[in-house]
Design a protein around this motif. Sequence first.
Motif, PDB file in Angstrom:
ATOM      1  N   VAL A  65      47.241  25.118  41.172  1.00 14.59           N
ATOM      2  CA  VAL A  65      47.052  25.760  39.868  1.00 14.59           C
ATOM      3  C   VAL A  65      47.537  27.213  39.864  1.00 14.59           C
ATOM      4  O   VAL A  65      48.274  27.635  38.958  1.00 14.59           O
ATOM      5  N   PRO A  66      47.190  28.041  40.874  1.00 16.58           N
ATOM      6  CA  PRO A  66      47.648  29.439  40.857  1.00 16.58           C
ATOM      7  C   PRO A  66      49.153  29.610  41.069  1.00 16.58           C
ATOM      8  O   PRO A  66      49.636  30.746  41.065  1.00 16.58           O
ATOM      9  N   ALA A  67      49.885  28.521  41.276  1.00 17.37           N
ATOM     10  CA  ALA A  67      51.338  28.650  41.407  1.00 17.37           C
ATOM     11  C   ALA A  67      51.975  29.214  40.140  1.00 17.37           C
ATOM     12  O   ALA A  67      53.118  29.687  40.171  1.00 17.37           O
ATOM     13  N   LEU A  68      51.242  29.167  39.012  1.00 12.74           N
ATOM     14  CA  LEU A  68      51.731  29.738  37.758  1.00 12.74           C
ATOM     15  C   LEU A  68      51.493  31.249  37.665  1.00 12.74           C
ATOM     16  O   LEU A  68      51.959  31.889  36.716  1.00 12.74           O
ATOM     17  N   ALA A  69      50.786  31.825  38.626  1.00  7.97           N
ATOM     18  CA  ALA A  69      50.418  33.242  38.562  1.00  7.97           C
ATOM     19  C   ALA A  69      51.603  34.192  38.412  1.00  7.97           C
ATOM     20  O   ALA A  69      51.516  35.183  37.663  1.00  7.97           O
ATOM     21  N   PRO A  70      52.761  33.964  39.074  1.00  7.63           N
ATOM     22  CA  PRO A  70      53.865  34.930  38.959  1.00  7.63           C
ATOM     23  C   PRO A  70      54.391  35.135  37.545  1.00  7.63           C
ATOM     24  O   PRO A  70      55.139  36.097  37.303  1.00  7.63           O
ATOM     25  N   LEU A  71      54.022  34.271  36.610  1.00  8.77           N
ATOM     26  CA  LEU A  71      54.440  34.481  35.219  1.00  8.77           C
ATOM     27  C   LEU A  71      53.941  35.819  34.683  1.00  8.77           C
ATOM     28  O   LEU A  71      54.552  36.404  33.780  1.00  8.77           O
ATOM     29  N   MET A  72      52.828  36.318  35.225  1.00  5.01           N
ATOM     30  CA  MET A  72      52.274  37.586  34.736  1.00  5.01           C
ATOM     31  C   MET A  72      53.263  38.738  34.899  1.00  5.01           C
ATOM     32  O   MET A  72      53.304  39.656  34.077  1.00  5.01           O
ATOM     33  N   ALA A  73      54.041  38.715  35.979  1.00  4.69           N
ATOM     34  CA  ALA A  73      54.971  39.820  36.234  1.00  4.69           C
ATOM     35  C   ALA A  73      56.133  39.832  35.257  1.00  4.69           C
ATOM     36  O   ALA A  73      56.892  40.809  35.213  1.00  4.69           O
ATOM     37  N   LEU A  74      56.300  38.756  34.457  1.00  2.00           N
ATOM     38  CA  LEU A  74      57.372  38.692  33.459  1.00  2.00           C
ATOM     39  C   LEU A  74      56.908  39.174  32.082  1.00  2.00           C
ATOM     40  O   LEU A  74      57.663  39.108  31.115  1.00  2.00           O
TER      41      LEU A  74
END
Length: 445
Positions: free
Chosen positions: A327-336
């Motif tokens: 589930v946390p694999a989506l976390a890097p979207l925050m940096a965009l």
Amino acid sequence: MPVRERDDPEEEVAHRSRKDAGRRIAERPPGGGLLRRNRDFRKLWYGESAGKFGAAVTSVVLPLIAVSVLHATTFEVSLLNAATWVPWLAIGLPAGVWVDRLPRRTVLLVSDAVSCVLFVSVPLAHWAGALDMGRLLLVALLAGTAAVFFQTAYTAYLPSILGPGDQAEGNAKLHGSASAAQIAGTGAGGLIAQVAGAVDGMLTNAATFLLSFACVARIRHREPPAPRVARARGALFREVGEGVRLVARDPYLRSLTLFGAVSNLFLAGYQSLLVVFLVRDVGLTDSGVGVLVAIGGAGGVVGALVVRRGVTRFGTARALLLFELAVPALAPLMALTSRGAGLVLFVIGYAAVSVGVVAGNVIKAGFQQGYCRAEVLGRVSACSSFLNYGTLPLGSLLAGALGTWLGVRPTLWLMIAGIPLSALILLCSPLRNRRDLPTRADAGH
């Protein structure tokens, strides 16, 4: 040892009633909801929820005071977040021993009272013209110290007011309400700062800890007095060492603790930069920061709601890997994140982290409370928390230094990418070959 059998017949009966608690995370005992049938748990739930709301308000308002009122630098803001968690490094281990020696309800009450006084002192200092970064750091440091004792005592106190069959539901309700309180608190923190000012908003935070104090004070359950034990010189260090050995020698406690420490290093790093990133890089207002974080934080409530179903379908060990790695694999979207439609990326990434953290915490809390003996649960919890929370100030300082050197957005990329990658530790542990986390009976020690 966490898995040692007991020789006393009465204790053995109690042990047998608890030993399958780790597997019963998906069960719901009959007789109505836990909040309806257990008054003491209801009071603890109210108090803990109020305290979490106040902590969420603080997580928004305190950095806003630093950024908007005191015009702090990026590193100073990260230092403020670090000060909140430094007490885990300083007193995290002995706190577990002290909590095991003291009435845990009393520890909760004193912690709430100290937090209330500290947060009232911020607007008082501002009105007197004496508020500066030094005072703000001191408040964060002392409030973090109170939080060490509250968290350790609350974790060890819960099994004394709930039977083994209720502990899974109790943990889910407490983590779910904590997430809901965080949503409301972060949203309210931004709005309070916009309407009343960031400094005066601390009065709202102080009131929540006063409410928590009142709720805990109404719990009727009293723990039996601890037996008087003559302790030789150096007993504190020996008991601390026992807690460390319990965690270090057990492969499951060791793996979960190591994962928590690495994961929290990156969690603290990105969280310490969020306000700076959203205000200075993205261009949001104070209220906009609170609302956006609150929307993304709704993932925590989702995590508390779906964890029982995930455990039923996959088992506790596999569900833990799902929630902490996939589930946390989506976390890097925050940096965009950017203005306008780009804010959706922040919501998705933040929600994914919230789902994983809350669901994982529910599973791990139920496992630890069923796996460890009651008389050592405080020091085991403190040892795990010492390592888990001890990396939080390090993560904040690291992010602050890198943010000053590389820039906020590149550092955010590095910190966020580490969140799902840290779960690879679990794949290298005994969990990878199990459907369920073990109970004491399964451990084989």
